[in-house]
Design a protein around this motif. Structure first.
Motif, PDB file in Angstrom:
ATOM      1  N   UNK A  36       0.844  -1.212   0.000  1.00 16.01           N
ATOM      2  CA  UNK A  36       0.000   0.000   0.000  1.00 16.01           C
ATOM      3  C   UNK A  36       0.878   1.260   0.000  1.00 16.01           C
ATOM      4  N   UNK A  37       0.481   2.251  -0.800  1.00 15.42           N
ATOM      5  CA  UNK A  37       1.250   3.509  -0.825  1.00 15.42           C
ATOM      6  C   UNK A  37       0.688   4.447   0.234  1.00 15.42           C
ATOM      7  N   UNK A  38       1.576   4.999   1.053  1.00 13.87           N
ATOM      8  CA  UNK A  38       1.101   5.940   2.080  1.00 13.87           C
ATOM      9  C   UNK A  38       1.703   7.309   1.822  1.00 13.87           C
ATOM     10  N   UNK A  39       0.868   8.183   1.307  1.00 15.57           N
ATOM     11  CA  UNK A  39       1.286   9.552   1.011  1.00 15.57           C
ATOM     12  C   UNK A  39       0.317  10.447   1.783  1.00 15.57           C
ATOM     13  N   UNK A  40       0.842  11.416   2.532  1.00 16.63           N
ATOM     14  CA  UNK A  40      -0.062  12.219   3.366  1.00 16.63           C
ATOM     15  C   UNK A  40      -0.959  13.104   2.498  1.00 16.63           C
ATOM     16  N   UNK A  41      -2.273  12.872   2.657  1.00 20.97           N
ATOM     17  CA  UNK A  41      -3.282  13.557   1.831  1.00 20.97           C
ATOM     18  C   UNK A  41      -3.088  15.076   1.871  1.00 20.97           C
ATOM     19  N   UNK A  42      -2.931  15.594   3.067  1.00 25.36           N
ATOM     20  CA  UNK A  42      -2.841  17.046   3.215  1.00 25.36           C
ATOM     21  C   UNK A  42      -1.650  17.619   2.439  1.00 25.36           C
ATOM     22  N   UNK A  43      -0.552  16.843   2.398  1.00 25.71           N
ATOM     23  CA  UNK A  43       0.641  17.346   1.708  1.00 25.71           C
ATOM     24  C   UNK A  43       0.400  17.463   0.199  1.00 25.71           C
ATOM     25  N   UNK A  44      -0.452  16.580  -0.333  1.00 27.37           N
ATOM     26  CA  UNK A  44      -0.745  16.643  -1.777  1.00 27.37           C
ATOM     27  C   UNK A  44      -1.602  17.874  -2.062  1.00 27.37           C
ATOM     28  N   UNK A  45      -2.548  18.104  -1.162  1.00 26.59           N
ATOM     29  CA  UNK A  45      -3.440  19.258  -1.304  1.00 26.59           C
ATOM     30  C   UNK A  45      -2.615  20.552  -1.263  1.00 26.59           C
ATOM     31  N   UNK A  46      -1.715  20.636  -0.292  1.00 26.87           N
ATOM     32  CA  UNK A  46      -0.881  21.840  -0.150  1.00 26.87           C
ATOM     33  C   UNK A  46       0.036  21.996  -1.368  1.00 26.87           C
ATOM     34  N   UNK A  47       0.586  20.855  -1.804  1.00 30.35           N
ATOM     35  CA  UNK A  47       1.480  20.891  -2.969  1.00 30.35           C
ATOM     36  C   UNK A  47       0.734  21.476  -4.174  1.00 30.35           C
ATOM     37  N   UNK A  48      -0.500  21.011  -4.374  1.00 29.75           N
ATOM     38  CA  UNK A  48      -1.274  21.510  -5.527  1.00 29.75           C
ATOM     39  C   UNK A  48      -1.490  23.022  -5.418  1.00 29.75           C
ATOM     40  N   UNK A  49      -1.841  23.460  -4.218  1.00 28.28           N
ATOM     41  CA  UNK A  49      -2.099  24.905  -4.019  1.00 28.28           C
ATOM     42  C   UNK A  49      -0.829  25.714  -4.270  1.00 28.28           C
TER      43      UNK A  49
END
Ligand code: ATP
Length: 442
Positions: free
Chosen positions: A176-189
Protein backbone atom coordinates in the motif's frame (compact mmCIF):
# COMPACT_ATOMS: atom_id res chain seq x y z
CA UNK A 1 35.90 3.11 -32.36
CA UNK A 2 33.71 5.13 -34.77
CA UNK A 3 32.37 8.69 -34.43
CA UNK A 4 29.53 9.26 -31.98
CA UNK A 5 26.10 8.36 -33.35
CA UNK A 6 22.69 9.67 -32.41
CA UNK A 7 20.43 6.84 -31.41
CA UNK A 8 16.67 6.94 -30.85
CA UNK A 9 15.24 4.09 -28.80
CA UNK A 10 11.51 3.38 -28.55
CA UNK A 11 9.78 0.67 -26.49
CA UNK A 12 6.36 -0.30 -25.26
CA UNK A 13 4.10 -2.99 -23.86
CA UNK A 14 6.50 -4.39 -21.32
CA UNK A 15 3.99 -4.38 -18.48
CA UNK A 16 0.85 -6.24 -17.47
CA UNK A 17 -1.90 -5.50 -14.94
CA UNK A 18 0.04 -7.76 -12.53
CA UNK A 19 3.21 -5.72 -12.42
CA UNK A 20 5.99 -3.75 -14.07
CA UNK A 21 5.60 -0.49 -15.94
CA UNK A 22 7.19 0.69 -19.17
CA UNK A 23 8.35 3.92 -17.52
CA UNK A 24 10.16 1.88 -14.84
CA UNK A 25 11.96 -0.05 -17.53
CA UNK A 26 12.99 3.31 -18.99
CA UNK A 27 14.29 4.34 -15.56
CA UNK A 28 16.33 1.12 -15.35
CA UNK A 29 17.74 1.66 -18.86
CA UNK A 30 18.62 5.29 -18.13
CA UNK A 31 20.30 4.24 -14.88
CA UNK A 32 22.45 1.75 -16.77
CA UNK A 33 23.31 4.20 -19.57
CA UNK A 34 24.14 6.99 -17.13
CA UNK A 35 26.56 4.71 -15.31
CA UNK A 36 28.33 4.34 -18.67
CA UNK A 37 28.41 8.15 -19.07
CA UNK A 38 26.06 8.09 -22.07
CA UNK A 39 25.07 11.53 -23.29
CA UNK A 40 21.32 12.16 -23.26
CA UNK A 41 20.02 14.66 -25.81
CA UNK A 42 16.54 15.19 -24.41
CA UNK A 43 14.25 14.14 -21.58
CA UNK A 44 12.97 10.58 -21.88
CA UNK A 45 9.59 10.87 -23.64
CA UNK A 46 6.42 9.38 -22.25
CA UNK A 47 3.86 9.41 -25.03
CA UNK A 48 0.25 8.49 -24.48
CA UNK A 49 -1.54 7.10 -27.50
CA UNK A 50 -5.21 6.54 -28.33
CA UNK A 51 -6.84 6.05 -24.91
CA UNK A 52 -9.74 4.13 -26.49
CA UNK A 53 -7.88 1.07 -27.75
CA UNK A 54 -9.24 -2.02 -26.02
CA UNK A 55 -6.01 -3.79 -25.08
CA UNK A 56 -4.13 -1.12 -23.14
CA UNK A 57 -3.04 -2.05 -19.62
CA UNK A 58 -3.69 1.38 -18.14
CA UNK A 59 -2.99 4.61 -19.92
CA UNK A 60 -1.56 3.44 -23.25
CA UNK A 61 1.86 4.97 -22.70
CA UNK A 62 5.09 4.29 -24.61
CA UNK A 63 8.62 5.62 -24.03
CA UNK A 64 11.48 6.83 -26.22
CA UNK A 65 15.04 7.99 -25.48
CA UNK A 66 17.49 10.01 -27.57
CA UNK A 67 21.19 9.56 -26.86
CA UNK A 68 24.61 10.14 -28.40
CA UNK A 69 26.98 7.17 -28.25
CA UNK A 70 30.18 5.91 -29.79
CA UNK A 71 29.11 2.35 -29.31
CA UNK A 72 25.51 1.96 -30.48
CA UNK A 73 25.70 -1.80 -30.93
CA UNK A 74 26.78 -2.40 -27.33
CA UNK A 75 23.92 -0.21 -26.07
CA UNK A 76 21.40 -1.89 -28.36
CA UNK A 77 22.40 -5.29 -27.01
CA UNK A 78 22.19 -4.15 -23.42
CA UNK A 79 18.74 -2.63 -23.93
CA UNK A 80 17.51 -5.73 -25.73
CA UNK A 81 18.56 -7.80 -22.75
CA UNK A 82 16.89 -5.48 -20.24
CA UNK A 83 13.64 -5.47 -22.22
CA UNK A 84 13.74 -9.26 -22.40
CA UNK A 85 14.54 -9.60 -18.72
CA UNK A 86 11.98 -7.19 -17.32
CA UNK A 87 9.00 -7.59 -19.66
CA UNK A 88 6.07 -9.31 -18.00
CA UNK A 89 5.45 -11.66 -20.92
CA UNK A 90 3.91 -14.47 -18.92
CA UNK A 91 1.15 -12.07 -17.86
CA UNK A 92 0.35 -10.81 -21.32
CA UNK A 93 2.97 -8.16 -22.23
CA UNK A 94 3.81 -7.97 -25.96
CA UNK A 95 6.97 -5.86 -25.92
CA UNK A 96 8.24 -3.97 -28.94
CA UNK A 97 11.67 -2.32 -29.21
CA UNK A 98 12.85 -0.06 -32.03
CA UNK A 99 16.21 1.59 -32.73
CA UNK A 100 16.62 4.43 -35.18
CA UNK A 101 20.02 6.04 -35.76
CA UNK A 102 19.57 9.62 -36.90
CA UNK A 103 19.28 13.11 -35.47
CA UNK A 104 16.20 14.11 -37.44
CA UNK A 105 13.07 12.01 -37.44
CA UNK A 106 11.57 11.55 -40.91
CA UNK A 107 8.01 12.69 -41.62
CA UNK A 108 6.62 9.16 -41.97
CA UNK A 109 7.42 8.50 -38.28
CA UNK A 110 5.48 11.60 -37.29
CA UNK A 111 2.58 10.53 -39.47
CA UNK A 112 2.51 7.05 -37.94
CA UNK A 113 2.66 8.53 -34.45
CA UNK A 114 -0.15 10.98 -35.14
CA UNK A 115 -2.41 8.19 -36.40
CA UNK A 116 -1.66 6.06 -33.32
CA UNK A 117 -2.87 8.98 -31.23
CA UNK A 118 -6.46 8.66 -32.43
CA UNK A 119 -6.90 5.56 -34.61
CA UNK A 120 -6.63 1.86 -34.07
CA UNK A 121 -3.50 0.65 -35.85
CA UNK A 122 -3.09 -2.89 -37.02
CA UNK A 123 0.14 -4.48 -35.71
CA UNK A 124 0.86 -5.78 -39.19
CA UNK A 125 1.06 -2.14 -40.30
CA UNK A 126 3.72 -1.52 -37.63
CA UNK A 127 5.80 -4.47 -38.83
CA UNK A 128 5.49 -3.30 -42.45
CA UNK A 129 6.48 0.23 -41.40
CA UNK A 130 9.55 -1.02 -39.51
CA UNK A 131 10.71 -3.19 -42.41
CA UNK A 132 10.05 -0.56 -45.07
CA UNK A 133 12.01 2.07 -43.14
CA UNK A 134 14.92 -0.26 -42.33
CA UNK A 135 14.43 0.06 -38.60
CA UNK A 136 16.13 -2.31 -36.25
CA UNK A 137 13.25 -3.81 -34.33
CA UNK A 138 12.55 -6.65 -31.91
CA UNK A 139 9.41 -7.96 -30.43
CA UNK A 140 8.03 -10.74 -28.30
CA UNK A 141 4.50 -12.09 -28.10
CA UNK A 142 2.36 -10.70 -30.90
CA UNK A 143 4.48 -7.57 -31.40
CA UNK A 144 1.70 -5.12 -30.51
CA UNK A 145 4.31 -3.08 -28.64
CA UNK A 146 5.92 -2.01 -31.91
CA UNK A 147 3.10 0.50 -32.47
CA UNK A 148 3.94 2.46 -29.34
CA UNK A 149 7.69 1.97 -29.84
CA UNK A 150 7.63 3.54 -33.33
CA UNK A 151 5.10 6.17 -32.30
CA UNK A 152 7.14 7.28 -29.27
CA UNK A 153 10.16 8.00 -31.49
CA UNK A 154 8.05 9.85 -34.05
CA UNK A 155 5.94 12.07 -31.79
CA UNK A 156 6.02 15.68 -32.92
CA UNK A 157 5.27 17.91 -29.94
CA UNK A 158 3.29 21.07 -30.59
CA UNK A 159 2.79 21.44 -26.85
CA UNK A 160 4.07 19.34 -23.99
CA UNK A 161 4.10 18.86 -20.25
CA UNK A 162 6.56 17.15 -17.92
CA UNK A 163 5.97 14.37 -15.42
CA UNK A 164 8.20 13.48 -12.50
CA UNK A 165 7.72 9.81 -11.73
CA UNK A 166 9.12 8.52 -8.48
CA UNK A 167 9.85 4.81 -8.06
CA UNK A 168 9.68 2.53 -5.04
CA UNK A 169 12.34 0.21 -3.74
CA UNK A 170 11.82 -3.41 -4.84
CA UNK A 171 10.88 -4.47 -1.31
CA UNK A 172 7.84 -2.16 -1.46
CA UNK A 173 6.38 -3.34 -4.77
CA UNK A 174 2.75 -4.37 -4.32
CA UNK A 175 2.46 -2.77 -0.86
CA UNK A 176 0.00 0.00 0.00
CA UNK A 177 1.25 3.51 -0.82
CA UNK A 178 1.10 5.94 2.08
CA UNK A 179 1.29 9.55 1.01
CA UNK A 180 -0.06 12.22 3.37
CA UNK A 181 -3.28 13.56 1.83
CA UNK A 182 -2.84 17.05 3.22
CA UNK A 183 0.64 17.35 1.71
CA UNK A 184 -0.75 16.64 -1.78
CA UNK A 185 -3.44 19.26 -1.30
CA UNK A 186 -0.88 21.84 -0.15
CA UNK A 187 1.48 20.89 -2.97
CA UNK A 188 -1.27 21.51 -5.53
CA UNK A 189 -2.10 24.90 -4.02
CA UNK A 190 1.54 26.01 -3.80
CA UNK A 191 2.57 24.95 -7.29
CA UNK A 192 -0.59 26.02 -9.17
CA UNK A 193 -0.78 26.61 -12.16
CA UNK A 194 2.58 24.93 -12.86
CA UNK A 195 1.44 21.45 -11.81
CA UNK A 196 -1.94 19.91 -12.62
CA UNK A 197 -4.44 17.20 -11.66
CA UNK A 198 -2.72 16.17 -8.43
CA UNK A 199 -5.66 16.40 -6.07
CA UNK A 200 -9.43 16.30 -6.47
CA UNK A 201 -10.60 18.96 -4.05
CA UNK A 202 -14.29 18.03 -4.46
CA UNK A 203 -13.69 14.42 -3.50
CA UNK A 204 -10.69 15.00 -1.22
CA UNK A 205 -8.84 12.42 -3.29
CA UNK A 206 -5.16 12.02 -4.22
CA UNK A 207 -4.72 11.69 -7.98
CA UNK A 208 -0.95 11.20 -8.22
CA UNK A 209 -0.56 7.67 -6.86
CA UNK A 210 -1.41 4.60 -8.94
CA UNK A 211 -3.42 1.83 -7.29
CA UNK A 212 -1.83 -1.23 -8.88
CA UNK A 213 1.27 -3.24 -7.99
CA UNK A 214 3.56 -1.30 -10.36
CA UNK A 215 6.81 0.31 -9.12
CA UNK A 216 5.60 3.92 -9.44
CA UNK A 217 5.06 5.66 -6.10
CA UNK A 218 3.68 8.92 -7.47
CA UNK A 219 3.73 11.01 -10.62
CA UNK A 220 3.55 14.81 -10.55
CA UNK A 221 2.60 16.49 -13.79
CA UNK A 222 3.45 20.06 -14.63
CA UNK A 223 4.95 22.68 -16.88
CA UNK A 224 8.60 22.90 -15.84
CA UNK A 225 11.34 21.07 -13.93
CA UNK A 226 11.57 23.58 -11.07
CA UNK A 227 7.88 23.27 -10.21
CA UNK A 228 8.07 19.47 -10.23
CA UNK A 229 11.12 19.45 -7.96
CA UNK A 230 9.46 21.99 -5.67
CA UNK A 231 6.38 19.71 -5.57
CA UNK A 232 8.42 16.70 -4.41
CA UNK A 233 9.76 18.75 -1.50
CA UNK A 234 6.22 19.48 -0.31
CA UNK A 235 4.91 15.90 -0.63
CA UNK A 236 5.22 13.91 2.59
CA UNK A 237 5.60 10.16 2.96
CA UNK A 238 7.37 7.84 5.40
CA UNK A 239 8.44 5.53 2.59
CA UNK A 240 12.05 5.70 1.40
CA UNK A 241 11.89 5.93 -2.37
CA UNK A 242 14.39 4.53 -4.86
CA UNK A 243 14.64 7.51 -7.20
CA UNK A 244 12.84 9.62 -9.80
CA UNK A 245 12.95 10.48 -13.46
CA UNK A 246 11.36 13.39 -15.35
CA UNK A 247 9.66 12.64 -18.66
CA UNK A 248 8.59 14.97 -21.43
CA UNK A 249 5.03 14.06 -22.34
CA UNK A 250 1.90 14.80 -24.34
CA UNK A 251 -0.19 14.33 -21.18
CA UNK A 252 -2.56 17.20 -20.51
CA UNK A 253 -2.37 18.46 -24.11
CA UNK A 254 -5.70 17.10 -25.37
CA UNK A 255 -3.86 16.19 -28.60
CA UNK A 256 -5.93 13.02 -29.16
CA UNK A 257 -9.08 15.08 -29.61
CA UNK A 258 -7.74 17.45 -32.28
CA UNK A 259 -8.74 15.03 -35.01
CA UNK A 260 -12.08 15.81 -36.71
CA UNK A 261 -14.35 12.77 -36.69
CA UNK A 262 -16.55 12.05 -39.67
CA UNK A 263 -19.76 10.13 -38.92
CA UNK A 264 -19.81 8.44 -42.31
CA UNK A 265 -16.45 6.74 -42.02
CA UNK A 266 -15.55 6.75 -38.35
CA UNK A 267 -14.14 3.49 -37.07
CA UNK A 268 -14.68 1.91 -33.65
CA UNK A 269 -12.15 3.02 -31.00
CA UNK A 270 -11.30 6.25 -32.86
CA UNK A 271 -10.79 9.41 -30.79
CA UNK A 272 -11.60 12.94 -31.91
CA UNK A 273 -14.13 15.73 -31.99
CA UNK A 274 -17.18 16.60 -34.02
CA UNK A 275 -19.55 19.55 -34.31
CA UNK A 276 -23.28 19.03 -34.63
CA UNK A 277 -26.76 20.12 -33.62
CA UNK A 278 -28.77 18.33 -30.91
CA UNK A 279 -31.28 16.06 -32.65
CA UNK A 280 -32.48 13.95 -29.69
CA UNK A 281 -32.55 15.51 -26.25
CA UNK A 282 -30.74 13.73 -23.43
CA UNK A 283 -32.25 10.78 -21.63
CA UNK A 284 -30.91 9.54 -18.33
CA UNK A 285 -30.57 5.77 -17.87
CA UNK A 286 -30.03 3.48 -14.88
CA UNK A 287 -26.72 4.29 -13.23
CA UNK A 288 -27.06 8.00 -14.01
CA UNK A 289 -25.47 7.89 -17.46
CA UNK A 290 -26.94 10.18 -20.12
CA UNK A 291 -27.44 9.68 -23.86
CA UNK A 292 -28.31 12.26 -26.55
CA UNK A 293 -27.76 12.53 -30.26
CA UNK A 294 -26.35 15.16 -32.59
CA UNK A 295 -26.83 15.61 -36.28
CA UNK A 296 -23.86 16.53 -38.43
CA UNK A 297 -23.88 16.78 -42.24
CA UNK A 298 -27.17 14.89 -42.35
CA UNK A 299 -25.96 11.97 -40.20
CA UNK A 300 -26.86 11.16 -36.64
CA UNK A 301 -24.43 10.25 -33.87
CA UNK A 302 -25.34 9.14 -30.36
CA UNK A 303 -23.24 10.54 -27.54
CA UNK A 304 -22.83 9.12 -24.02
CA UNK A 305 -21.97 11.08 -20.91
CA UNK A 306 -20.98 8.82 -18.04
CA UNK A 307 -21.89 9.76 -14.51
CA UNK A 308 -18.33 9.99 -13.11
CA UNK A 309 -17.51 12.72 -15.65
CA UNK A 310 -19.91 15.05 -13.82
CA UNK A 311 -21.11 16.40 -17.18
CA UNK A 312 -24.56 14.71 -17.07
CA UNK A 313 -26.35 17.89 -15.97
CA UNK A 314 -24.84 19.77 -18.92
CA UNK A 315 -26.04 17.07 -21.33
CA UNK A 316 -29.50 17.11 -19.72
CA UNK A 317 -29.63 20.88 -20.19
CA UNK A 318 -29.16 20.67 -23.98
CA UNK A 319 -32.22 21.10 -26.22
CA UNK A 320 -32.91 20.44 -29.91
CA UNK A 321 -31.23 23.05 -32.07
CA UNK A 322 -28.28 23.73 -29.72
CA UNK A 323 -24.93 23.51 -31.48
CA UNK A 324 -22.08 21.72 -29.73
CA UNK A 325 -18.58 20.54 -30.44
CA UNK A 326 -18.04 17.28 -28.57
CA UNK A 327 -14.92 15.16 -28.19
CA UNK A 328 -14.20 11.62 -27.05
CA UNK A 329 -13.82 8.02 -28.17
CA UNK A 330 -16.04 5.86 -30.35
CA UNK A 331 -17.44 2.82 -28.62
CA UNK A 332 -17.94 -0.21 -30.82
CA UNK A 333 -21.54 -0.95 -31.80
CA UNK A 334 -23.13 -3.87 -29.96
CA UNK A 335 -26.41 -5.80 -30.26
CA UNK A 336 -28.13 -3.21 -28.06
CA UNK A 337 -26.31 -0.01 -29.04
CA UNK A 338 -25.28 1.76 -32.22
CA UNK A 339 -21.79 3.27 -32.38
CA UNK A 340 -21.57 5.79 -29.56
CA UNK A 341 -19.20 8.66 -28.84
CA UNK A 342 -18.15 8.55 -25.16
CA UNK A 343 -17.71 12.21 -24.31
CA UNK A 344 -14.59 13.78 -22.82
CA UNK A 345 -15.77 17.38 -23.34
CA UNK A 346 -18.82 19.36 -24.41
CA UNK A 347 -18.21 22.77 -25.94
CA UNK A 348 -21.54 24.58 -26.22
CA UNK A 349 -21.32 26.83 -29.26
CA UNK A 350 -24.91 28.02 -29.72
CA UNK A 351 -27.91 27.94 -27.41
CA UNK A 352 -31.34 27.79 -29.01
CA UNK A 353 -34.08 29.87 -27.36
CA UNK A 354 -36.14 27.56 -25.16
CA UNK A 355 -39.67 28.66 -26.15
CA UNK A 356 -42.81 27.05 -24.78
CA UNK A 357 -46.52 27.68 -25.35
CA UNK A 358 -48.20 28.80 -22.17
CA UNK A 359 -51.57 30.08 -20.98
CA UNK A 360 -51.67 33.90 -21.08
CA UNK A 361 -50.71 35.93 -17.99
CA UNK A 362 -53.26 38.34 -16.56
CA UNK A 363 -51.86 41.86 -17.04
CA UNK A 364 -53.63 43.10 -13.90
CA UNK A 365 -52.97 40.25 -11.44
CA UNK A 366 -49.78 38.87 -13.02
CA UNK A 367 -51.27 35.36 -12.66
CA UNK A 368 -51.45 32.61 -15.25
CA UNK A 369 -55.01 32.42 -16.68
CA UNK A 370 -57.03 29.19 -16.65
CA UNK A 371 -58.41 27.54 -19.79
CA UNK A 372 -62.19 27.77 -20.04
CA UNK A 373 -62.40 24.58 -22.11
CA UNK A 374 -61.57 23.61 -25.68
CA UNK A 375 -61.60 26.67 -28.01
CA UNK A 376 -63.22 28.81 -25.32
CA UNK A 377 -60.25 30.96 -24.38
CA UNK A 378 -58.68 31.76 -21.00
CA UNK A 379 -59.73 33.61 -17.90
CA UNK A 380 -58.10 35.00 -14.79
CA UNK A 381 -59.54 33.27 -11.75
CA UNK A 382 -58.98 36.39 -9.63
CA UNK A 383 -60.35 39.27 -11.72
CA UNK A 384 -62.15 37.30 -14.50
CA UNK A 385 -60.25 39.14 -17.24
CA UNK A 386 -60.37 37.10 -20.50
CA UNK A 387 -57.94 36.34 -23.27
CA UNK A 388 -58.23 34.22 -26.42
CA UNK A 389 -54.75 32.96 -27.33
CA UNK A 390 -51.86 31.12 -25.72
CA UNK A 391 -48.60 33.02 -25.42
CA UNK A 392 -45.01 31.98 -26.11
CA UNK A 393 -42.74 32.02 -23.06
CA UNK A 394 -38.94 31.93 -23.11
CA UNK A 395 -37.54 29.65 -20.40
CA UNK A 396 -34.09 30.72 -19.23
CA UNK A 397 -31.38 28.17 -20.11
CA UNK A 398 -29.50 26.53 -17.26
CA UNK A 399 -26.31 25.95 -19.24
CA UNK A 400 -23.98 28.47 -20.83
CA UNK A 401 -22.15 28.93 -24.12
CA UNK A 402 -18.84 27.59 -22.83
CA UNK A 403 -16.54 24.58 -22.67
CA UNK A 404 -17.50 21.90 -20.13
CA UNK A 405 -14.86 19.41 -18.96
CA UNK A 406 -15.13 16.26 -16.83
CA UNK A 407 -14.34 16.20 -13.11
CA UNK A 408 -10.57 15.99 -12.63
CA UNK A 409 -10.77 12.45 -11.28
CA UNK A 410 -12.45 11.37 -14.53
CA UNK A 411 -9.68 12.92 -16.67
CA UNK A 412 -7.59 10.75 -18.94
CA UNK A 413 -3.82 11.20 -19.10
CA UNK A 414 -4.22 13.11 -22.36
CA UNK A 415 -7.14 15.32 -21.23
CA UNK A 416 -6.35 19.01 -21.26
CA UNK A 417 -7.19 20.40 -17.82
CA UNK A 418 -8.96 23.73 -17.51
CA UNK A 419 -5.82 25.49 -16.25
CA UNK A 420 -3.99 24.46 -19.46
CA UNK A 421 -6.61 25.88 -21.84
CA UNK A 422 -4.73 28.29 -24.11
CA UNK A 423 -1.33 27.26 -22.73
CA UNK A 424 1.36 26.02 -25.13
CA UNK A 425 4.62 24.67 -23.74
CA UNK A 426 6.98 24.83 -26.71
CA UNK A 427 10.49 24.24 -25.42
CA UNK A 428 11.82 22.70 -22.25
CA UNK A 429 15.52 23.38 -21.96
CA UNK A 430 17.45 20.16 -21.58
CA UNK A 431 21.06 19.69 -20.56
CA UNK A 432 23.03 17.72 -18.03
CA UNK A 433 22.83 20.53 -15.45
CA UNK A 434 19.12 19.74 -15.05
CA UNK A 435 18.17 17.33 -12.29
CA UNK A 436 15.93 15.12 -14.45
CA UNK A 437 17.19 11.77 -13.08
CA UNK A 438 18.07 10.93 -9.53
CA UNK A 439 18.72 7.88 -7.38
CA UNK A 440 18.22 8.54 -3.68
CA UNK A 441 20.86 7.38 -1.22
CA UNK A 442 19.98 4.67 1.28
P1 ATP B 1 1.16 1.62 -19.06
O1 ATP B 1 0.33 2.86 -19.07
O2 ATP B 1 1.34 1.04 -17.72
O3 ATP B 1 2.46 1.78 -19.79
P2 ATP B 1 -0.34 0.77 -21.20
O4 ATP B 1 -1.72 1.18 -20.89
O5 ATP B 1 0.57 1.63 -21.96
O6 ATP B 1 0.36 0.47 -19.88
P3 ATP B 1 0.47 -1.36 -22.88
O7 ATP B 1 0.76 -2.58 -22.15
O8 ATP B 1 1.59 -0.52 -23.33
O9 ATP B 1 -0.54 -0.56 -21.98
O10 ATP B 1 -0.47 -1.73 -24.10
C1 ATP B 1 -0.84 -0.86 -25.13
C2 ATP B 1 -0.56 -1.55 -26.45
O11 ATP B 1 -1.29 -0.93 -27.50
C3 ATP B 1 0.88 -1.46 -26.87
O12 ATP B 1 1.22 -2.69 -27.44
C4 ATP B 1 0.91 -0.40 -27.95
O13 ATP B 1 1.94 -0.57 -28.89
C5 ATP B 1 -0.43 -0.59 -28.56
N1 ATP B 1 -0.98 0.61 -29.20
C6 ATP B 1 -0.74 1.90 -28.89
N2 ATP B 1 -1.46 2.71 -29.66
C7 ATP B 1 -2.17 1.93 -30.49
C8 ATP B 1 -3.09 2.21 -31.54
N3 ATP B 1 -3.42 3.43 -31.85
N4 ATP B 1 -3.63 1.15 -32.19
C9 ATP B 1 -3.29 -0.11 -31.84
N5 ATP B 1 -2.44 -0.43 -30.87
C10 ATP B 1 -1.88 0.58 -30.19
Amino acid sequence: MTDAKILNIGFDDTDSPKGMCTTFLAYKIVDLLKKQNTQFLDFPKLIRFNPNIPWKTRGNGAVSLKIRTKNPSKIKNQIKQIVEKYSDIKNGANPGLVFYENDTIPKQFTKFSKLALWQLINRKQAKIFATKNNLEFFYQGNGQGLIGAIGAIGYDFKDHTLELLSYRKNSKFGKKRKLFTQSVKIMQEKTFPYTFNSFDVKKNRILITPHGPDPVFYGVRGENVDSLLHATKILKTDEKLAGYMIFKSNQGTGDHLKNELNIENMKPYASGKITGVISNEAKIVKGGHVFFSISSDGHELWCAVYKPTGMSSVALGLIKGDKVCVGGGIRKASKNHPRILNLEFIDVMYLEKNLVNSNPICSKCNKKMKSKGKNQGYQCIKCSKKSTNKIILEIPRNIKKQLYLPNVSAHRHLSRPLQRIGRVNKESKFDESISWFHIYGN
